[in-house]
Motif scaffolding. Structure first.
Motif, PDB file in Angstrom:
ATOM      1  N   LEU A 383      -7.233 -31.752   8.943  1.00  0.00           N
ATOM      2  CA  LEU A 383      -7.473 -31.395   7.833  1.00  0.00           C
ATOM      3  C   LEU A 383      -6.958 -30.304   7.994  1.00  0.00           C
ATOM      4  O   LEU A 383      -6.226 -29.529   7.306  1.00  0.00           O
ATOM      5  CB  LEU A 383      -9.189 -31.610   6.505  1.00  0.00           C
ATOM      6  CG  LEU A 383      -9.312 -32.857   6.573  1.00  0.00           C
ATOM      7  CD1 LEU A 383     -10.361 -32.692   5.741  1.00  0.00           C
ATOM      8  CD2 LEU A 383      -8.323 -33.271   5.554  1.00  0.00           C
ATOM      9  N   PHE A 384      -6.715 -29.321   8.482  1.00  0.00           N
ATOM     10  CA  PHE A 384      -7.323 -27.643   8.865  1.00  0.00           C
ATOM     11  C   PHE A 384      -5.671 -28.041   9.538  1.00  0.00           C
ATOM     12  O   PHE A 384      -4.538 -27.636   8.811  1.00  0.00           O
ATOM     13  CB  PHE A 384      -7.857 -27.314  10.074  1.00  0.00           C
ATOM     14  CG  PHE A 384      -8.068 -25.793  10.530  1.00  0.00           C
ATOM     15  CD1 PHE A 384      -7.154 -24.975  10.174  1.00  0.00           C
ATOM     16  CD2 PHE A 384      -8.539 -25.007  11.428  1.00  0.00           C
ATOM     17  CE1 PHE A 384      -6.536 -23.211  10.011  1.00  0.00           C
ATOM     18  CE2 PHE A 384      -7.967 -24.235  12.301  1.00  0.00           C
ATOM     19  CZ  PHE A 384      -7.161 -23.497  11.219  1.00  0.00           C
ATOM     20  N   MET A 385      -5.116 -28.598  10.146  1.00  0.00           N
ATOM     21  CA  MET A 385      -3.561 -28.732  10.979  1.00  0.00           C
ATOM     22  C   MET A 385      -3.146 -29.362   9.239  1.00  0.00           C
ATOM     23  O   MET A 385      -1.809 -28.720   9.140  1.00  0.00           O
ATOM     24  CB  MET A 385      -4.022 -30.379  12.046  1.00  0.00           C
ATOM     25  CG  MET A 385      -2.416 -30.701  12.197  1.00  0.00           C
ATOM     26  SD  MET A 385      -1.536 -29.532  12.680  1.00  0.00           S
ATOM     27  CE  MET A 385      -2.331 -29.280  14.676  1.00  0.00           C
ATOM     28  N   VAL A 386      -3.504 -29.751   8.720  1.00  0.00           N
ATOM     29  CA  VAL A 386      -2.428 -30.489   7.626  1.00  0.00           C
ATOM     30  C   VAL A 386      -1.716 -29.149   6.448  1.00  0.00           C
ATOM     31  O   VAL A 386      -0.884 -29.001   6.438  1.00  0.00           O
ATOM     32  CB  VAL A 386      -3.035 -31.542   6.847  1.00  0.00           C
ATOM     33  CG1 VAL A 386      -2.388 -31.638   5.281  1.00  0.00           C
ATOM     34  CG2 VAL A 386      -3.234 -32.851   7.356  1.00  0.00           C
ATOM     35  N   ILE A 387      -3.219 -28.103   6.982  1.00  0.00           N
ATOM     36  CA  ILE A 387      -3.453 -27.080   5.267  1.00  0.00           C
ATOM     37  C   ILE A 387      -2.479 -26.189   6.670  1.00  0.00           C
ATOM     38  O   ILE A 387      -1.081 -25.579   5.606  1.00  0.00           O
ATOM     39  CB  ILE A 387      -4.766 -26.642   5.975  1.00  0.00           C
ATOM     40  CG1 ILE A 387      -5.360 -27.403   4.168  1.00  0.00           C
ATOM     41  CG2 ILE A 387      -4.224 -25.071   5.191  1.00  0.00           C
ATOM     42  CD1 ILE A 387      -6.788 -27.313   4.115  1.00  0.00           C
ATOM     43  N   LEU A 388      -2.432 -26.599   7.312  1.00  0.00           N
ATOM     44  CA  LEU A 388      -1.363 -25.225   9.113  1.00  0.00           C
ATOM     45  C   LEU A 388      -0.265 -25.486   8.494  1.00  0.00           C
ATOM     46  O   LEU A 388       0.531 -25.051   8.564  1.00  0.00           O
ATOM     47  CB  LEU A 388      -1.841 -25.114  10.114  1.00  0.00           C
ATOM     48  CG  LEU A 388      -1.515 -24.152  11.640  1.00  0.00           C
ATOM     49  CD1 LEU A 388      -2.745 -23.847  11.927  1.00  0.00           C
ATOM     50  CD2 LEU A 388      -0.228 -25.164  11.899  1.00  0.00           C
ATOM     51  N   LEU A 389      -0.368 -27.440   8.751  1.00  0.00           N
ATOM     52  CA  LEU A 389       1.408 -27.225   8.582  1.00  0.00           C
ATOM     53  C   LEU A 389       1.774 -26.785   7.491  1.00  0.00           C
ATOM     54  O   LEU A 389       3.375 -25.775   6.785  1.00  0.00           O
ATOM     55  CB  LEU A 389       1.195 -29.082   8.902  1.00  0.00           C
ATOM     56  CG  LEU A 389       1.519 -29.248   9.968  1.00  0.00           C
ATOM     57  CD1 LEU A 389       0.879 -31.315  10.436  1.00  0.00           C
ATOM     58  CD2 LEU A 389       2.476 -28.830  11.096  1.00  0.00           C
ATOM     59  N   GLY A 390       1.038 -27.434   6.282  1.00  0.00           N
ATOM     60  CA  GLY A 390       1.707 -26.695   4.883  1.00  0.00           C
ATOM     61  C   GLY A 390       1.696 -24.984   5.254  1.00  0.00           C
ATOM     62  O   GLY A 390       3.258 -24.380   4.299  1.00  0.00           O
ATOM     63  N   SER A 391       1.631 -24.480   5.651  1.00  0.00           N
ATOM     64  CA  SER A 391       1.584 -23.271   5.732  1.00  0.00           C
ATOM     65  C   SER A 391       2.460 -22.233   6.644  1.00  0.00           C
ATOM     66  O   SER A 391       3.268 -21.502   6.494  1.00  0.00           O
ATOM     67  CB  SER A 391       0.475 -22.134   6.555  1.00  0.00           C
ATOM     68  OG  SER A 391      -0.707 -22.379   5.713  1.00  0.00           O
ATOM     69  N   ILE A 392       3.507 -23.903   7.728  1.00  0.00           N
ATOM     70  CA  ILE A 392       4.908 -23.002   8.104  1.00  0.00           C
ATOM     71  C   ILE A 392       5.139 -23.782   8.268  1.00  0.00           C
ATOM     72  O   ILE A 392       6.771 -23.733   8.538  1.00  0.00           O
ATOM     73  CB  ILE A 392       4.067 -23.466   9.596  1.00  0.00           C
ATOM     74  CG1 ILE A 392       4.004 -25.379   9.926  1.00  0.00           C
ATOM     75  CG2 ILE A 392       3.450 -22.742  10.443  1.00  0.00           C
ATOM     76  CD1 ILE A 392       4.258 -24.937  11.652  1.00  0.00           C
ATOM     77  N   ALA A 393       5.270 -24.385   6.421  1.00  0.00           N
ATOM     78  CA  ALA A 393       6.517 -25.412   6.190  1.00  0.00           C
ATOM     79  C   ALA A 393       7.271 -26.194   6.259  1.00  0.00           C
ATOM     80  O   ALA A 393       8.583 -26.363   6.812  1.00  0.00           O
ATOM     81  CB  ALA A 393       7.252 -24.086   5.215  1.00  0.00           C
TER      82      ALA A 393
END
Length: 497
Positions: A383-393
């Motif tokens: 879940l942390f990785m998905v949110i991180l991927l959203g943050s790096i567009a």
């Protein structure tokens, strides 16, 4: 009168008063119930919302009642596409922020939850007010609860220093905005938003008003060099305070730029004032990203990441404004900024919550002292990785569409500016993957890892809900673009007239 909008506005106020008086552990359930009712009411209003009204500033669910003939101000509230977007963001995140605290045992918990609901009331007022004086009143209302949340529940040895700086910056900025709005009012028929748009101001008067009002928004975003309050306040506030500040409160300034500043003062946009703001925004993009790269404090890293992202939003808005005032209606930069504002709210709340989860496991915010958590917390790792991927567009996440539109719009304004601003996509990958790699992989301290587990039910519910929005808005961004389109066309057409 729209009783739906009246209920949406007054429910959190009434709820906050009830929660303040509810002095037991059940106050958190009452607060969550009120926040969820607000969220469901917002979705109900969305279900009946006309996404494509005529481009003439027509409001839906309108309330307009005179409350002061002496100062020519009305209790005027309403909803258009841009307002609806920010209502959704506010009421979705408010419920998740309250839920995120359920594993905590804050002192004076009824006061804590009552202040969150009071802030929700102020935020809804800011986004629905269509009267300049009313906008200012609600703007100030939001300052009080967040100041108390940060000051009472913030880090003990830092609270006086950072809350004082935060209060001084934001209060002084608000006073400048009040002076600017009053000056416009003296040259218009009333405080009504349409009358402020039509105020009789010459170029030099518009320039003075531009800087007075812009200062308040520059502090709230914040924009370089008015940002020195932000890293400390985001870092040392309680997690829920950091979420409120970064996820919702700074969006008041994005909204204010579009709803108030640019249509009231279009002339300075094409001159040196507009160029200065564009330069400051681009500096903020790079400045925030570069400092984030070298941060070891997890919350401070996210704070500087937020500074970089809001700089990009501001640059996109200014690109649209400058190109429009030149004579060609251009709303793409503002569209990108609003899509990104919604995405940023989801992502930054997720990142701050991830910081909180990591702190609970490792008892430190220093990412150099973390490691190996992915082995014992696989749900959190995903879940942390998905949110991180959203943050790096990453494409097909919520951060991609808005950032792509923003960079493209800045290209239309200046290739050099776009190349510089575009570095945020590279730097964000660097500092966020560094953060993730340090925390989730590596050897780690076995004495710590052996005693911690994966996400609790509360933590999983919050993180999973945020991930749903990261994916959903990445795959289906068009509804947001359609929602805000007519609002932006009206605003930017007003600038051309």
């Amino acid at each position: 009168m729209s009783y739906l909008l009246l209920t949406l506005l007054l429910l959190p106020l009434a709820g906050s008063l009830l929660v303040f008086a509810w002095k037991n552990s059940a106050s958190k359930f009452l607060a969550l119930g009120i926040a969820l009712a607000e969220m469901f009411l917002t979705f109900y209003m969305l279900s009946g919302f006309d996404f494509k009204p005529t481009v003439d500033g027509v409001l839906q669910n309108e309330i307009n009642y005179p409350w002061s003939n002496f100062i020519k101000s009305n209790l005027h509230f309403g909803i258009d596409g841009m307002t609806m977007l920010f209502l959704l963001l506010t009421n979705i995140l408010s419920a998740l922020i309250i839920l995120s605290s359920f594993n905590e045992k804050p002192g004076y918990r009824n006061t804590f939850y009552g202040l969150i609901l009071l802030m929700q009331f102020g935020l809804i007022g800011v986004f629905t007010a269509y009267d300049g004086l009313l906008f200012y009143i609600f703007w100030e209302i939001t300052l009080i609860p967040i100041w108390l949340i940060a000051g009472i529940w913030g880090q003990e040895n830092k609270k006086i220093q950072f809350t004082t700086k935060f209060f001084v910056y934001t209060f002084v900025g608000s006073l400048f905005m009040l002076v600017g709005l009053i000056y416009v009012y003296t040259h218009s028929a009333s405080f009504a938003l349409t009358d402020l748009y039509n105020a009789d101001l010459n170029a030099s008067q518009q320039t003075v008003v531009f800087w007075f009002i812009f200062f308040a928004f520059a502090v709230k975003l914040p924009i370089f060099p008015f940002h020195s309050w932000q890293p400390d306040t985001y870092t040392y506030s309680p997690t829920q305070g950091s979420m409120l500040l970064s996820g919702i409160m700074l969006k008041m300034a994005v909204y204010g730029l579009l709803r108030y500043l640019l249509p009231i003062t279009p002339v300075p946009v094409l001159g040196i004032s507009g160029q200065i703001v564009m330069v400051l925004a681009i500096i903020g993009v790079v400045h925030g990203a570069l400092i984030a790269v070298i941060q070891n404090d997890s919350k401070r890293l996210v704070a500087y990441s937020s500074l970089s992202h809001v700089g990009l939003m501001t640059a996109g808005i200014m690109a649209s404004a400058i190109l429009t005032v030149k004579g060609n209606l251009f709303i793409e930069g503002a569209e990108g900024a609003l899509v990104q504002a919604f995405a940023h709210g989801i992502n930054v709340v997720g990142l701050f919550y991830a910081c909180d989860i990591l702190y609970k496991r490792f008892k430190t915010r220093d990412i150099r002292k973390m490691g190996g958590l992915a082995r014992v917390a696989p749900k959190f790792a995903v879940l942390f990785m998905v949110i991180l991927l959203g943050s790096i567009a990453l494409p097909l996440t919520n951060g991609f569409v808005g950032e792509f539109i923003l960079i493209k719009s800045i290209f239309d304004y200046s290739t050099i500016a776009a190349v510089i601003a575009g570095t945020t996509m590279i730097f964000s990958s660097v500092y966020l993957f560094r953060f993730y790699g340090k925390a989730m992989f590596g050897e780690g301290d076995e004495s710590i890892l052996s005693s911690v587990g994966d996400l609790t039910d509360v933590e999983f519910s919050v993180m999973a809900s945020l991930v749903v929005f990261v994916i959903l808005l990445g795959v289906f961004p068009q509804p947001i673009i359609e929602m805000v389109g007519s609002s932006l066309k009206f605003i930017f057409t007003s600038m051309m007239n």
